[in-house]
Scaffold this motif. Structure first.
Motif, PDB file in Angstrom:
ATOM      1  N   ILE A 175       0.835  -1.210   0.000  1.00  0.00           N
ATOM      2  CA  ILE A 175       0.000   0.000   0.000  1.00  0.00           C
ATOM      3  C   ILE A 175       0.868   1.257   0.000  1.00  0.00           C
ATOM      4  CG2 ILE A 175      -1.624   1.356   1.396  1.00  0.00           C
ATOM      5  CD1 ILE A 175      -2.863  -1.321   2.271  1.00  0.00           C
ATOM      6  N   ILE A 176       1.866   1.289   0.884  1.00  0.00           N
ATOM      7  CA  ILE A 176       2.747   2.460   0.995  1.00  0.00           C
ATOM      8  C   ILE A 176       3.550   2.666  -0.289  1.00  0.00           C
ATOM      9  CG2 ILE A 176       4.685   3.473   2.243  1.00  0.00           C
ATOM     10  CD1 ILE A 176       1.997   3.407   3.756  1.00  0.00           C
ATOM     11  N   LYS A 177       4.021   1.580  -0.864  1.00  0.00           N
ATOM     12  CA  LYS A 177       4.830   1.676  -2.095  1.00  0.00           C
ATOM     13  C   LYS A 177       4.051   2.331  -3.220  1.00  0.00           C
ATOM     14  CE  LYS A 177       7.496  -1.106  -5.363  1.00  0.00           C
ATOM     15  NZ  LYS A 177       7.887  -2.481  -5.769  1.00  0.00           N
ATOM     16  N   ASN A 178       2.769   2.057  -3.301  1.00  0.00           N
ATOM     17  CA  ASN A 178       1.943   2.633  -4.367  1.00  0.00           C
ATOM     18  C   ASN A 178       1.499   4.056  -4.060  1.00  0.00           C
ATOM     19  OD1 ASN A 178       1.192   0.452  -6.555  1.00  0.00           O
ATOM     20  ND2 ASN A 178       1.179  -0.621  -4.607  1.00  0.00           N
ATOM     21  N   ALA A 179       1.408   4.403  -2.791  1.00  0.00           N
ATOM     22  CA  ALA A 179       0.935   5.739  -2.420  1.00  0.00           C
ATOM     23  C   ALA A 179       2.052   6.779  -2.448  1.00  0.00           C
ATOM     24  CB  ALA A 179       0.305   5.706  -1.031  1.00  0.00           C
ATOM     25  N   HIS A 180       3.282   6.367  -2.156  1.00  0.00           N
ATOM     26  CA  HIS A 180       4.394   7.318  -2.034  1.00  0.00           C
ATOM     27  C   HIS A 180       4.636   8.167  -3.288  1.00  0.00           C
ATOM     28  CE1 HIS A 180       8.155   9.085  -0.800  1.00  0.00           C
ATOM     29  NE2 HIS A 180       8.767   8.557  -1.841  1.00  0.00           N
ATOM     30  N   PRO A 181       4.668   7.587  -4.502  1.00  0.00           N
ATOM     31  CA  PRO A 181       4.908   8.423  -5.692  1.00  0.00           C
ATOM     32  C   PRO A 181       3.858   9.521  -5.883  1.00  0.00           C
ATOM     33  CG  PRO A 181       5.154   6.087  -6.225  1.00  0.00           C
ATOM     34  CD  PRO A 181       4.546   6.158  -4.859  1.00  0.00           C
ATOM     35  N   ILE A 182       2.629   9.236  -5.473  1.00  0.00           N
ATOM     36  CA  ILE A 182       1.569  10.234  -5.622  1.00  0.00           C
ATOM     37  C   ILE A 182       1.824  11.414  -4.682  1.00  0.00           C
ATOM     38  CG2 ILE A 182      -0.919  10.652  -5.464  1.00  0.00           C
ATOM     39  CD1 ILE A 182      -1.331   7.670  -6.025  1.00  0.00           C
ATOM     40  N   ALA A 228      -6.539  18.079  -5.361  1.00  0.00           N
ATOM     41  CA  ALA A 228      -7.571  17.187  -4.810  1.00  0.00           C
ATOM     42  C   ALA A 228      -7.558  15.825  -5.505  1.00  0.00           C
ATOM     43  CB  ALA A 228      -8.950  17.837  -4.962  1.00  0.00           C
ATOM     44  N   GLY A 229      -7.325  15.826  -6.814  1.00  0.00           N
ATOM     45  CA  GLY A 229      -7.296  14.583  -7.579  1.00  0.00           C
ATOM     46  C   GLY A 229      -6.178  13.662  -7.128  1.00  0.00           C
ATOM     47  N   ASP A 230      -4.987  14.238  -6.903  1.00  0.00           N
ATOM     48  CA  ASP A 230      -3.856  13.425  -6.458  1.00  0.00           C
ATOM     49  C   ASP A 230      -4.099  12.852  -5.061  1.00  0.00           C
ATOM     50  OD1 ASP A 230      -2.480  13.648  -8.747  1.00  0.00           O
ATOM     51  OD2 ASP A 230      -0.854  14.888  -7.998  1.00  0.00           O
ATOM     52  N   PHE A 231      -4.627  13.702  -4.177  1.00  0.00           N
ATOM     53  CA  PHE A 231      -4.907  13.220  -2.827  1.00  0.00           C
ATOM     54  C   PHE A 231      -6.003  12.152  -2.848  1.00  0.00           C
ATOM     55  CE2 PHE A 231      -2.762  16.951  -0.849  1.00  0.00           C
ATOM     56  CZ  PHE A 231      -2.002  16.234   0.067  1.00  0.00           C
ATOM     57  N   LYS A 232      -6.952  12.307  -3.752  1.00  0.00           N
ATOM     58  CA  LYS A 232      -8.031  11.321  -3.850  1.00  0.00           C
ATOM     59  C   LYS A 232      -7.471   9.962  -4.283  1.00  0.00           C
ATOM     60  CE  LYS A 232     -11.742  13.004  -5.641  1.00  0.00           C
ATOM     61  NZ  LYS A 232     -12.703  13.472  -6.665  1.00  0.00           N
ATOM     62  N   ARG A 233      -6.547  10.004  -5.261  1.00  0.00           N
ATOM     63  CA  ARG A 233      -5.920   8.761  -5.716  1.00  0.00           C
ATOM     64  C   ARG A 233      -5.134   8.103  -4.587  1.00  0.00           C
ATOM     65  NH1 ARG A 233      -2.179  10.825  -9.849  1.00  0.00           N
ATOM     66  NH2 ARG A 233      -1.343   8.713  -9.823  1.00  0.00           N
ATOM     67  N   ALA A 234      -4.405   8.932  -3.842  1.00  0.00           N
ATOM     68  CA  ALA A 234      -3.610   8.394  -2.738  1.00  0.00           C
ATOM     69  C   ALA A 234      -4.506   7.830  -1.637  1.00  0.00           C
ATOM     70  CB  ALA A 234      -2.701   9.486  -2.165  1.00  0.00           C
ATOM     71  N   GLU A 235      -5.570   8.557  -1.332  1.00  0.00           N
ATOM     72  CA  GLU A 235      -6.474   8.105  -0.270  1.00  0.00           C
ATOM     73  C   GLU A 235      -7.189   6.809  -0.645  1.00  0.00           C
ATOM     74  OE1 GLU A 235      -6.771   9.144   2.713  1.00  0.00           O
ATOM     75  OE2 GLU A 235      -5.449  10.869   2.522  1.00  0.00           O
ATOM     76  N   LYS A 236      -7.487   6.639  -1.922  1.00  0.00           N
ATOM     77  CA  LYS A 236      -8.126   5.395  -2.365  1.00  0.00           C
ATOM     78  C   LYS A 236      -7.220   4.205  -2.090  1.00  0.00           C
ATOM     79  CE  LYS A 236     -11.169   7.173  -6.020  1.00  0.00           C
ATOM     80  NZ  LYS A 236     -11.408   7.239  -7.485  1.00  0.00           N
ATOM     81  N   ILE A 237      -5.921   4.415  -2.312  1.00  0.00           N
ATOM     82  CA  ILE A 237      -4.964   3.330  -2.046  1.00  0.00           C
ATOM     83  C   ILE A 237      -4.835   3.099  -0.543  1.00  0.00           C
ATOM     84  CG2 ILE A 237      -2.540   2.640  -2.252  1.00  0.00           C
ATOM     85  CD1 ILE A 237      -2.448   4.266  -4.861  1.00  0.00           C
ATOM     86  N   LEU A 238      -4.720   4.213   0.206  1.00  0.00           N
ATOM     87  CA  LEU A 238      -4.546   4.087   1.649  1.00  0.00           C
ATOM     88  C   LEU A 238      -5.799   3.548   2.330  1.00  0.00           C
ATOM     89  CD1 LEU A 238      -2.629   7.413   2.404  1.00  0.00           C
ATOM     90  CD2 LEU A 238      -1.690   5.118   2.231  1.00  0.00           C
ATOM     91  N   LEU A 303       4.136  10.540   3.117  1.00  0.00           N
ATOM     92  CA  LEU A 303       3.716  11.915   2.802  1.00  0.00           C
ATOM     93  C   LEU A 303       4.836  12.909   3.057  1.00  0.00           C
ATOM     94  CD1 LEU A 303       1.497  14.003   2.114  1.00  0.00           C
ATOM     95  CD2 LEU A 303       0.808  13.927   4.518  1.00  0.00           C
ATOM     96  N   SER A 304       5.543  12.713   4.168  1.00  0.00           N
ATOM     97  CA  SER A 304       6.549  13.709   4.561  1.00  0.00           C
ATOM     98  C   SER A 304       7.901  13.491   3.897  1.00  0.00           C
ATOM     99  CB  SER A 304       6.723  13.701   6.076  1.00  0.00           C
ATOM    100  OG  SER A 304       7.209  12.456   6.504  1.00  0.00           O
ATOM    101  N   ALA A 305       8.127  12.320   3.301  1.00  0.00           N
ATOM    102  CA  ALA A 305       9.416  12.079   2.638  1.00  0.00           C
ATOM    103  C   ALA A 305       9.639  13.088   1.520  1.00  0.00           C
ATOM    104  CB  ALA A 305       9.469  10.661   2.089  1.00  0.00           C
ATOM    105  N   ALA A 306       8.576  13.347   0.751  1.00  0.00           N
ATOM    106  CA  ALA A 306       8.677  14.351  -0.316  1.00  0.00           C
ATOM    107  C   ALA A 306       8.902  15.736   0.284  1.00  0.00           C
ATOM    108  CB  ALA A 306       7.405  14.342  -1.158  1.00  0.00           C
ATOM    109  N   SER A 307       8.208  16.023   1.399  1.00  0.00           N
ATOM    110  CA  SER A 307       8.391  17.313   2.071  1.00  0.00           C
ATOM    111  C   SER A 307       9.810  17.464   2.592  1.00  0.00           C
ATOM    112  CB  SER A 307       7.402  17.445   3.231  1.00  0.00           C
ATOM    113  OG  SER A 307       6.076  17.520   2.770  1.00  0.00           O
ATOM    114  N   ALA A 308      10.341  16.398   3.177  1.00  0.00           N
ATOM    115  CA  ALA A 308      11.708  16.438   3.714  1.00  0.00           C
ATOM    116  C   ALA A 308      12.723  16.698   2.602  1.00  0.00           C
ATOM    117  CB  ALA A 308      12.025  15.129   4.423  1.00  0.00           C
ATOM    118  N   THR A 309      12.506  16.092   1.450  1.00  0.00           N
ATOM    119  CA  THR A 309      13.400  16.306   0.305  1.00  0.00           C
ATOM    120  C   THR A 309      13.374  17.766  -0.131  1.00  0.00           C
ATOM    121  OG1 THR A 309      13.041  14.037  -0.452  1.00  0.00           O
ATOM    122  CG2 THR A 309      13.917  15.596  -2.066  1.00  0.00           C
ATOM    123  N   ARG A 310      12.175  18.343  -0.193  1.00  0.00           N
ATOM    124  CA  ARG A 310      12.033  19.738  -0.628  1.00  0.00           C
ATOM    125  C   ARG A 310      12.677  20.698   0.381  1.00  0.00           C
ATOM    126  NH1 ARG A 310       7.659  21.299  -3.829  1.00  0.00           N
ATOM    127  NH2 ARG A 310       6.827  22.634  -2.179  1.00  0.00           N
TER     128      ARG A 310
END
Length: 580
Positions: A175-182, A228-238, A303-310
């Motif tokens: 689940i996490i592996k598929n949600a992280h790229p989004i 909203a679309g990206d979060f919706k896709r991620a939430e569907k997976i989560l 979610l925060s890995a992308a934030s940490a990188t930025r």
């Protein structure tokens, strides 16, 4: 990335260490409570010793509950201190890093992106840090200790947990592996959303003037829908996380209830007591709750890995302009010399903003710079205060290469007034004191007279104590420019650069300002970029730029004879386009 972020923990290391320590103690106590409770139930079930046999277990449970509460409260306190302090330091470090950026560095990040990084991204990292030092310690510890206690009570019953835990762990990993790229891509769209808001707020007058509200609404709606679309896709997976957890939880409870009951009944309590059975049920709930919290942590980390990188990108960005090892700290005079200077914005730029510039300006001279849009006027003067570095050649101020100066010493002696300069929230006095924090009220008033600002300031009810709104929205464009000129003058610079900074004032006021310069600051080198010939025609010399190159240099009279560009501009402004 982790090393970079860890530097911002600093004074909160103690709180960051104490939090997992108290969490560990809390977990140990919580895992002991079901075990003692099981013993208590067994004593009650067997009826040996009566009430006196129950009292010690009751006292132990009360003490354990009190200790668990104390350790939990301390862990919560130190966790809040550590996470909030870490977030504060991150914002502090990012803000200070941006202050040290050169213009070339700033060009890499949009203002909306920096705002998102300092707000949304830092909040995400703060939440993850809070979970890492508390929940991420608590859950694995709880999982391990609970499994150990189940094995101690009944090795047979631990088989069910040994099977279900890996299944759940694999499911959560998928689940996490598929949600992280989004989550990784959504923050770029956050930047676009913030950019849309920022542009709309800053350009509100233009939007309303051109009746473009509907267009701006559609642009904002598009950016908002993408987020909203990206979060919706991620939430569907989560969302798959919850049914997976419920399935595993119910299977474990079914296993414990079915096989545990059979074991209690068939062995007549010799292999498994009722108290031990209840303890296993409690440990089962703790194990599955720990796994559920681990899944939440993994989601937050994704979610925060992308934030940490930025955030790391901002903190790791090194300024392209730094002080030399032994910088020159004194600017001798206001002389400026360009020696075969070439410059372009970024390595990927195909066209040079400036090419082969050779120009000498004596200290105290007044020099005008004219040219069409994109001719390199602003690029030329930005090299003087070393806002950018040259690609070829050298710029000398006071006979010294600007790259050899201490940046603060150089920029203190080079004051620049832009066409769209910025005023900050505060009184007029406070804004002018940006140029000199120690300036007296008398000095401020004298300088404002030089900048032709004194009259309109005194027309305000509060005079020099008039509050300037953010961005100077409560003063006109011409008033803003005159206040910015006063702010630059009060620094007493050796070089004063006016980058089309009188474009919003009338010609009479423009003439008054130029006369004040000539009378009050004759020793200061004045470089005036202007669109109006009247603003520069009395200069000691005028530089005509065309396509990043110097087309001609001379006085007003000389240029009328030898420069076709200057003559054309002069005729279009002064003679309505008719040739002499």
């Amino acid at each position: 990335m982790i090393k970079t972020l860890a530097k911002s923990i600093r004074e909160y290391k103690r709180a960051s260490i104490l939090t997992p320590l108290f969490v560990s103690l809390e977990v140990i106590i919580e895992c002991m409570i079901p075990f003692i409770t099981a013993k208590l139930i067994t004593v009650i079930e067997l009826g040996e010793g009566g009430f006196r046999a129950v009292i010690p277990y009751g006292i132990i449970l009360v003490v354990l509950a009190a200790l668990s509460l104390t350790f939990g409260a301390l862990a919560g306190h130190y966790c809040a201190v550590a996470s909030c302090g870490f977030a504060k330091n991150l914002r502090h470090d990012m803000y200070y890093a941006v202050q040290d950026y050169s213009f070339a560095n700033i060009d890499k990040f949009s203002s909306s992106s920096l705002v998102t990084r300092m707000t949304t991204d830092v909040s995400n990292v703060q939440m993850s840090y809070m979970m890492l030092i508390r929940t991420a310690i608590r859950c694995p510890f709880m999982l391990i200790f609970a499994l150990i206690m189940v094995f101690v009570i009944s090795p047979r019953m631990s088989i069910g947990f040994a099977v279900i835990v890996p299944v759940l762990a694999i499911g959560l990993a998928i689940i996490i592996k598929n949600a992280h790229p989004i989550f990784k891509s959504v923050f770029k769209k956050y930047d676009n959303l913030n950019n849309s808001i920022q542009e709309n707020v800053h350009g509100m007058r233009v939007v309303k003037s051109y009746v473009r509200e509907d267009h701006e609404k559609k642009k904002f709606a598009k950016a908002s829908d993408e987020v909203a679309g990206d979060f919706k896709r991620a939430e569907k997976i989560l969302a798959l996380n919850t049914p997976l957890m419920q399935l595993c939880f119910n299977m474990v409870m079914l296993f414990v209830c079915f096989f545990g009951t059979r074991l209690v009944v068939r062995s007549n309590g010799t292999l498994l007591h009722v108290g031990e059975m209840s303890a296993i049920l409690t440990y089962g709930a703790q194990i599955l709750m720990s796994l559920m919290m681990v899944s939440v942590i993994m989601v937050m980390i994704a979610l925060s890995a992308a934030s940490a990188t930025r955030i790391s990108e901002v903190l790791n960005e090194k300024s392209t302009i730094t002080n030399p090892e032994n910088p020159v700290r004194e600017v001798a005079d206001g002389s400026v010399e360009f020696k075969n200077v070439s410059f372009c914005y970024g390595a990927s730029s195909e066209k040079k903003a400036l090419a082969n510039i050779d120009l000498s300006i004596a200290s105290g001279e007044t020099v005008g710079i004219v040219g069409g849009t994109g001719s390199g006027k602003t690029s030329l003067v930005q090299l003087i205060s070393r806002l950018y570095d040259t690609d070829e050649g050298a710029v000398l101020v006071g006979g010294v290469n600007v790259k050899d100066y201490d940046l603060e010493a150089l920029r203190t002696q080079v004051a620049t007034v832009l066409q769209k300069n910025v005023l900050f929230s505060g009184t007029i006095k406070e804004n002018i004191r940006w140029g000199d924090p120690d300036a007296t009220d008398e000095e401020i008033e004298r300088i404002c007279k030089l900048a032709a600002a004194d009259d309109f300031i005194k027309s305000f009810p509060d005079g020099y104590d008039t509050y300037i709104e953010q961005g100077g929205s409560n003063v006109s464009g011409g008033q803003k420019q005159r206040l910015c000129i006063a702010r630059a003058l009060i620094r007493k610079p050796k070089i004063l650069i006016l980058d089309d900074s009188t474009s919003a004032v009338d010609t009479k006021t423009d003439a008054l300002i130029r006369r004040s310069f000539a009378e009050e600051i004759p020793g200061t080198t004045k470089i005036i970029i202007a669109q109006r010939i009247s603003s520069v025609e009395h200069a000691d010399k005028i530089v005509v730029l065309d396509g990043g190159k110097i087309e001609s240099v001379g006085t007003h009279t000389e240029l009328l004879e030898k420069s076709p560009i200057y003559k054309e501009v002069y005729n279009s402004q002064v003679k309505g386009g008719d040739e002499e």
